[in-house]
Design an enzyme around this catalytic site. Structure first.
Site, PDB file in Angstrom:
ATOM      1  CG  HIS A  71      -0.411  -0.011   2.545  1.00 56.13           C
ATOM      2  ND1 HIS A  71      -0.240  -1.177   3.262  1.00 56.13           N
ATOM      3  CD2 HIS A  71       0.027   0.986   3.367  1.00 56.13           C
ATOM      4  CE1 HIS A  71       0.266  -0.897   4.452  1.00 56.13           C
ATOM      5  NE2 HIS A  71       0.454   0.408   4.546  1.00 56.13           N
ATOM      6  CG  HIS A  87       3.615   4.464   5.507  1.00 55.76           C
ATOM      7  ND1 HIS A  87       2.750   5.004   6.431  1.00 55.76           N
ATOM      8  CD2 HIS A  87       3.103   3.244   5.210  1.00 55.76           C
ATOM      9  CE1 HIS A  87       1.772   4.145   6.675  1.00 55.76           C
ATOM     10  NE2 HIS A  87       1.949   3.069   5.948  1.00 55.76           N
ATOM     11  CD  GLU A 143       3.122  -0.643   7.165  1.00 53.60           C
ATOM     12  OE1 GLU A 143       2.596   0.333   6.584  1.00 53.60           O
ATOM     13  OE2 GLU A 143       2.472  -1.444   7.864  1.00 53.60           O
TER      14      GLU A 143
END
Ligand code: MC0
Ligand code: CO
Length: 134
Positions: A7, A79, A130
Site C-alpha cells: 500500500h 509511507h 513499512e
C-alpha cells in the site's frame, strides 16, 4: 528481498472527506474506518486492482503521524509498504546494512493482521518505508 507494493499511505486532515472523495469523485472501492490503537491511527483502506491506498488519521494523543500533519496540514504521502516473506530476516539484513529500524525493532501486528516494521525515512531518500510479512 522486497516484493510487491502492499500500500501507499496518505495522511489526511479529514478522514470522512477523503473517504467520500475517493468513493465518489475517484470512483474507488473504499472500506470502513478501522481504529488501530497499537499504531495511533485510524485507517481506511481503498482497494485498487493492483495495490491499496491507506488513508491515515491520528488516533490518541501521541500518534506517530501528528507531527507529519502539523508540517503538512493539507495532508501528504506518509509511507509506502513493501511486502517481505520473512520480516525478521529482512530486519536483520537491514540492520546489518546500517538502516534504522523504528520502535524497539520487534514487529507489531499491522492493519491486515500481519507483522509490520518501519524504517527511518532519512535512511531511504526521505521516504518512510513499512515492511509487511505476507
Ligand atoms: C496500521 C499500519 C499498517 O499499515 O498496518 C500503519 O501504517 S501505521 C502508520 C503510522 N505509524 C508510523 O508511522 C510508525 C513509524 N513512524 C515513526 O516512528 C515516526 O512517525 C517517525 C518516522 C520516526 C517520525 O517521527 P516524528 O514525526 O516524531 O519525528 P520528527 O518530527 O523528529 O521527524 C524527523 C524527520 O523525519 C521527517 N519525517 C517524519 N515523518 C516522515 C514521513 N512520514 N515521511 C518522510 N519524512 C518524515 C521529519 O520531517 C523530520 O525531518 P526534518 O528534520 O528534515 O524536518
Ligand atoms: Co501502513
Amino acid at each position: 528481498m522486497i516484493g510487491r507494493l502492499n500500500h501507499v499511505a496518505i495522511a489526511v486532515p479529514d478522514l470522512d472527506a477523503a473517504s467520500a472523495q475517493y468513493r465518489n469523485t475517484l470512483g474507488a472501492k473504499v472500506g470502513a474506518p478501522q481504529d488501530e490503537p497499537d499504531h495511533g491511527v485510524t485507517v481506511v483502506f481503498i482497494e485498487l486492482p493492483n495495490t491499496k491506498i491507506e488513508l491515515l488519521y491520528p488516533l490518541g494523543d501521541d500518534s506517530p503521524i501528528k507531527g507529519f500533519l502539523e508540517k503538512n496540514p493539507s495532508g501528504g504521502i506518509h509511507h509506502i509498504c513493501y511486502e517481505v516473506e520473512d520480516i525478521l530476516a529482512a530486519r536483520d539484513h537491514l540492520k546489518a546494512e546500517g538502516a534504522r529500524v523504528l520502535g524497539n525493532g520487534e514487529p507489531k501486528i499491522g492493519a491486515h493482521g500481519k507483522p509490520v516494521l518501519f524504517l527511518h525515512p532519512k535512511d531511504f531518500n526521505g521516504c518512510l518505508v513499512e515492511l509487511e510479512q505476507v
